[in-house]
Motif scaffolding. Structure first.
Motif, PDB file in Angstrom:
ATOM      1  N   SER A 126       0.830  -1.214   0.000  1.00 31.79           N
ATOM      2  CA  SER A 126       0.000   0.000   0.000  1.00 31.79           C
ATOM      3  C   SER A 126       0.864   1.263   0.000  1.00 31.79           C
ATOM      4  CB  SER A 126      -0.912   0.006   1.233  1.00 31.79           C
ATOM      5  OG  SER A 126      -1.557   1.255   1.373  1.00 31.79           O
ATOM      6  N   GLY A 150      -8.924   8.312  -0.351  1.00 30.85           N
ATOM      7  CA  GLY A 150      -8.356   7.363  -1.308  1.00 30.85           C
ATOM      8  C   GLY A 150      -7.948   6.032  -0.718  1.00 30.85           C
ATOM      9  N   LEU A 151      -7.977   5.886   0.602  1.00 34.06           N
ATOM     10  CA  LEU A 151      -7.601   4.617   1.216  1.00 34.06           C
ATOM     11  C   LEU A 151      -8.711   3.594   1.028  1.00 34.06           C
ATOM     12  CD1 LEU A 151      -5.736   4.068   4.509  1.00 34.06           C
ATOM     13  CD2 LEU A 151      -7.809   2.759   4.099  1.00 34.06           C
ATOM     14  N   ARG A 152      -8.350   2.387   0.582  1.00 33.55           N
ATOM     15  CA  ARG A 152      -9.321   1.320   0.326  1.00 33.55           C
ATOM     16  C   ARG A 152      -9.325   0.342   1.504  1.00 33.55           C
ATOM     17  NH1 ARG A 152      -6.232  -0.457  -4.896  1.00 33.55           N
ATOM     18  NH2 ARG A 152      -4.624  -0.083  -3.323  1.00 33.55           N
ATOM     19  N   GLY A 154     -11.166  -2.960   3.423  1.00 37.50           N
ATOM     20  CA  GLY A 154     -11.970  -4.139   3.120  1.00 37.50           C
ATOM     21  C   GLY A 154     -12.426  -4.860   4.378  1.00 37.50           C
ATOM     22  N   GLN A 195     -19.114  -1.545  -1.265  1.00 33.24           N
ATOM     23  CA  GLN A 195     -17.792  -1.215  -1.797  1.00 33.24           C
ATOM     24  C   GLN A 195     -16.666  -1.747  -0.917  1.00 33.24           C
ATOM     25  OE1 GLN A 195     -17.724   3.029  -2.415  1.00 33.24           O
ATOM     26  NE2 GLN A 195     -18.991   2.899  -4.265  1.00 33.24           N
ATOM     27  N   GLN A 196     -16.973  -2.077   0.326  1.00 33.33           N
ATOM     28  CA  GLN A 196     -15.942  -2.572   1.233  1.00 33.33           C
ATOM     29  C   GLN A 196     -16.027  -4.080   1.467  1.00 33.33           C
ATOM     30  OE1 GLN A 196     -16.137  -0.416   4.947  1.00 33.33           O
ATOM     31  NE2 GLN A 196     -15.068   1.361   4.127  1.00 33.33           N
ATOM     32  N   ARG A 206      -6.718 -10.362  -1.331  1.00 32.79           N
ATOM     33  CA  ARG A 206      -6.733  -9.021  -1.930  1.00 32.79           C
ATOM     34  C   ARG A 206      -5.762  -8.092  -1.200  1.00 32.79           C
ATOM     35  NH1 ARG A 206     -11.141  -7.968  -5.314  1.00 32.79           N
ATOM     36  NH2 ARG A 206     -12.652  -9.666  -5.455  1.00 32.79           N
ATOM     37  N   GLN A 211      -4.578  -5.041  -3.570  1.00 32.91           N
ATOM     38  CA  GLN A 211      -5.808  -4.547  -4.184  1.00 32.91           C
ATOM     39  C   GLN A 211      -6.603  -3.674  -3.222  1.00 32.91           C
ATOM     40  OE1 GLN A 211      -7.943  -7.943  -5.654  1.00 32.91           O
ATOM     41  NE2 GLN A 211      -6.239  -8.626  -6.949  1.00 32.91           N
ATOM     42  N   ILE A 212      -6.415  -3.896  -1.923  1.00 40.04           N
ATOM     43  CA  ILE A 212      -6.946  -3.001  -0.907  1.00 40.04           C
ATOM     44  C   ILE A 212      -5.797  -2.618   0.020  1.00 40.04           C
ATOM     45  CG2 ILE A 212      -9.346  -3.795  -0.949  1.00 40.04           C
ATOM     46  CD1 ILE A 212      -8.747  -5.662   1.335  1.00 40.04           C
ATOM     47  N   ASP A 213      -5.943  -1.499   0.709  1.00 40.81           N
ATOM     48  CA  ASP A 213      -4.855  -0.996   1.550  1.00 40.81           C
ATOM     49  C   ASP A 213      -4.869  -1.564   2.962  1.00 40.81           C
ATOM     50  OD1 ASP A 213      -3.723   1.050  -0.347  1.00 40.81           O
ATOM     51  OD2 ASP A 213      -5.775   1.804  -0.208  1.00 40.81           O
ATOM     52  N   SER A 215      -7.582  -3.875   6.016  1.00 43.53           N
ATOM     53  CA  SER A 215      -8.797  -4.669   6.192  1.00 43.53           C
ATOM     54  C   SER A 215      -9.003  -4.988   7.658  1.00 43.53           C
ATOM     55  CB  SER A 215      -8.716  -5.982   5.406  1.00 43.53           C
ATOM     56  OG  SER A 215      -7.886  -6.924   6.071  1.00 43.53           O
TER      57      SER A 215
END
Length: 316
Positions: A126, A150-152, A154, A195-196, A206, A211-213, A215
């Motif tokens: 990330s 912008g942080l993803r 999950g 979306q999460q 992921r 793919q995500i930052d 979780s």
């Protein structure tokens, strides 16, 4: 000519009987092989320890073929309840999925075999690692990092998976602990924000792939996968039974279940329970597997993969 015809008929009959015997032998072998497949349905976060360590070790010791089925524990319990899935043993996290099968009369006692706590895991790939690392060392507020534009982030589905519920409890408890009203909504964007939400087996994959930052995660799974993570105070990580009545139980929330019904949820201890399914095709072997999870060898495999010792009493 008559003699020749008789000889041909005898030969055909012999060939036919030979085919029947071979077919019967193949069918018997296939049936025996099918009977030797031992199936364990487990909470998806346990995938690594079950399928790489515990399952193979048990299979070698008992000369059986192990098959693991890892999904969200609530989803598994409902599939088992509806006879959409067959297994010999069910391993759940939290008592909730166990209660579903208990009410359906499908299991006997469920015994605690391990425990864990909530953490925030993050990806080493990330771009936010420079923010996560100081948060992991207590030099930055983790909940402020998770609100970075912008942080993803999950997590799993709270309608089918205990972990999906537990991260919501963690965020609600964090609101109270840090005196940050609205914190849960700011980080999660709603309890069932699509979306999460990802399936439990794919969530850490992921994360590992970047793919995500970050979780939600259990300490046990983060350690098993060698992921960097941020530890959380006992007041919000759901690990301390002593805080259940006076602190954890102060938060609750409601979600829509797959059935369309609304359920109001309360916190439950982060304990892994194992139980034998009443319709197991190999009940003696199933009992032996549960005992293996409680044995010194089973305890070591769990400990080596980041799991904490079991807590609490069996669910009768």
């Amino acid at each position: 000519m008559v003699r020749l015809a008789r000889s041909l008929a005898a030969a055909c009959l012999a060939a036919f009987m030979s085919v029947l015997l071979i077919s019967a032998s193949i069918s018997a072998t296939s049936a025996a092989q099918a009977a030797s497949v031992f199936r364990v349905a487990y909470a998806g976060s346990m995938g690594l320890v079950m399928d790489r360590f515990i399952g193979p070790a048990f299979a070698r010791a008992n000369d059986v073929e192990y098959q693991g089925i890892g999904q969200g524990a609530y989803g598994l319990a409902r599939q088992l309840e509806g006879r959409l899935l067959r297994a010999d043993v069910f391993v759940s996290i939290t008592p909730g999925p166990i209660d579903i099968l208990k009410r359906a009369g499908m299991i006997g006692p469920a015994v605690p075999v391990a425990s864990t706590q909530m953490v925030v895991a993050y990806s080493s790939k990330s771009k936010f690692v420079p923010d996560f690392e100081p948060a992991a060392h207590g030099k930055k507020n983790w909940y402020e990092v998770l609100q970075t534009a912008g942080l993803r982030f999950g997590r799993t589905d709270p309608a089918t998976d205990p972990q999906g519920q537990n991260i919501i409890f963690t965020m609600l408890l964090a609101q109270n602990f840090y005196k940050q009203p609205g914190l849960a909504d700011r980080i999660l964007g709603g309890y069932q924000n699509p979306q999460q939400i990802f399936t439990e087996p794919s969530l850490l994959s992921r994360l590992e792939a970047g793919q995500i930052d970050a979780s939600s995660g259990y300490l046990s799974a983060a350690r098993s996968h060698h992921l960097p993570f941020i530890t959380l105070p006992d007041e919000i990580n759901l690990s301390s039974p002593e805080m259940e009545a006076q602190w954890y139980k102060n938060v609750q929330f409601s979600i829509t279940l797959p059935s369309g019904k609304t359920a109001t949820l309360n916190t439950q201890p982060l304990v892994f329970y194992a139980t034998v399914l009443n319709d197991s095709k190999q009940p003696a072997l199933a009992e032996k597997f549960v005992q293996f999870l409680q044995s010194p060898e089973g305890n070591k495999l769990l400990d080596d993969n980041g799991y904490s010792p079991p807590r609490g009493e069996p669910i009768q």
